[in-house]
Design an enzyme around this catalytic site. Sequence first.
Site, mmCIF file in Angstrom:
data_model
loop_
_atom_site.group_PDB
_atom_site.id
_atom_site.type_symbol
_atom_site.label_atom_id
_atom_site.label_comp_id
_atom_site.label_asym_id
_atom_site.label_seq_id
_atom_site.Cartn_x
_atom_site.Cartn_y
_atom_site.Cartn_z
ATOM 1 N N SER A 166 0.817 -1.221 0.000
ATOM 2 C CA SER A 166 0.000 0.000 0.000
ATOM 3 C C SER A 166 0.846 1.265 0.000
ATOM 4 C CB SER A 166 -0.940 0.010 1.215
ATOM 5 O OG SER A 166 -0.207 -0.166 2.415
ATOM 6 N N ASP A 418 -2.946 5.795 12.139
ATOM 7 C CA ASP A 418 -2.112 5.359 11.019
ATOM 8 C C ASP A 418 -0.810 6.152 10.993
ATOM 9 O OD1 ASP A 418 -0.962 4.588 8.656
ATOM 10 O OD2 ASP A 418 -2.744 4.904 7.429
ATOM 11 N N HIS A 421 1.219 4.909 6.652
ATOM 12 C CA HIS A 421 0.998 5.572 5.369
ATOM 13 C C HIS A 421 1.245 7.074 5.524
ATOM 14 C CE1 HIS A 421 -1.442 1.835 5.242
ATOM 15 N NE2 HIS A 421 -0.884 1.743 4.048
#
Length: 441
Positions: A166, A418, A421
């Site tokens: 990702s 998170d 990312h």
Amino acid sequence: MRREDMAGLIYQQLCEEEESSQSRDTARLKEEMKVHFSAKLLSGPVPVYLLALAVLILLTHVHYMGHVGVGVGVPPAAKLEEPVVSVMKQCDIFRGEWVPDTAAPAYSHKTCGLIQEHQNCLKYGRPDLGFLKWRWRPSGCELPRFDPAQFLRFARHRSLAFVGDSLARNHMQSLLCLLAQVASPKDVSPDPSDQQNKVYHYRAYNFTVAMFWSPFLVRAREPAHDDPAHTAHYSLYLDEPDDRWVSQVPRFDYVLVSAANWFSRPSLFYEKRRLVGCSFCSRQYGVPDLTLHYSHRKAWRVALQAINALDNVTGRVIVRTLSPMSHFDNGTWDQGGDCRRTEPLLSNQTSMMDGRGPDLRFYAAQMEEYRAAEKAARAKGTMRLMLMDATAAMLMRPDGHPSRYGHRPNDKVQLYNDCVHWCLPGPIDIWNDMLFQMILV
């Protein structure tokens, strides 16, 4: 001299004489008009003078009889067609500091519709926007700001693929958002509903961008939900490269490969189709816990060897070093850890090299395997590998992650805070500044 050549020479001379004659006629006409207009200026009415002035300006800037057209300066687009030289020839663009930048960011969630929800920090109300106001300054040179128009002209009739997890997709979406200032691509993916494997095409430039999902780089199988003993473990075939992307490398001019984070998941390791070890596993399997570092190193070795074994590659393969996994403060990702910083760190404040977390060992293994593959490529005479050593720059940006601003406050998500990312827009836009400099070399 042949008659055809003689005729051609005579024709050329006649053309030159005619052009010279027209030039003399044009010059004489201009002088006569100037004299006539000067007289009108002294004796005629103002409207006549203004009309004469307009005609004089027209004659001054147009080659008479319509030979060329209006004489103007070189348009901006033509100036940008000049060759662009990479600053990588002058300095190491991967070592430096983050400095304030009032001009950033180049886009927002309102100008780019390709930002994935869990990286859409502005949409979900991140209050401190100072993290957007920084740019990367290498030691010894200035890194040119990404120019989307220039990039697309350079990329005309070319193709670029991202391979990995990702974070590779995060990188690709950053590029698409930067290019959105100039052009929008068409989604030409074989399966448009597949969010992991994508293909975008910029028709006006015949430029293709693709994403190949391969978080382990080698062949892997997800946990078998119908087998309780393997529910929590991925199966990694560490001596078998993932042919879904390796076989596609020859089709692309540039392939950017990255992978690290998924190796921290509990996994079973297979070699020659035989279970040889595991990570985060109990003794029930009868094999040693070889740790996640074993699988990470082995996977990179096999993937790079597979690339070197290809004989029909004419493009470049760019290896991007890992994106930090150590930006969680006050706990791990599943124990309430978060990333609340609002400014970058200085280069001497980063903590990867003090041995905490997996970053140091992952980075060292990736660099060692890359150097070995690069040496093998040189010996074979196929210099197709390049290194994007982006880890140092990203270690300084714990402020650039979504944290809790990648979703609505009450959403149930796997990674609530998170810190893996990156926000878009955000620090990883610099990866595309680096990428453009690398493909210019």
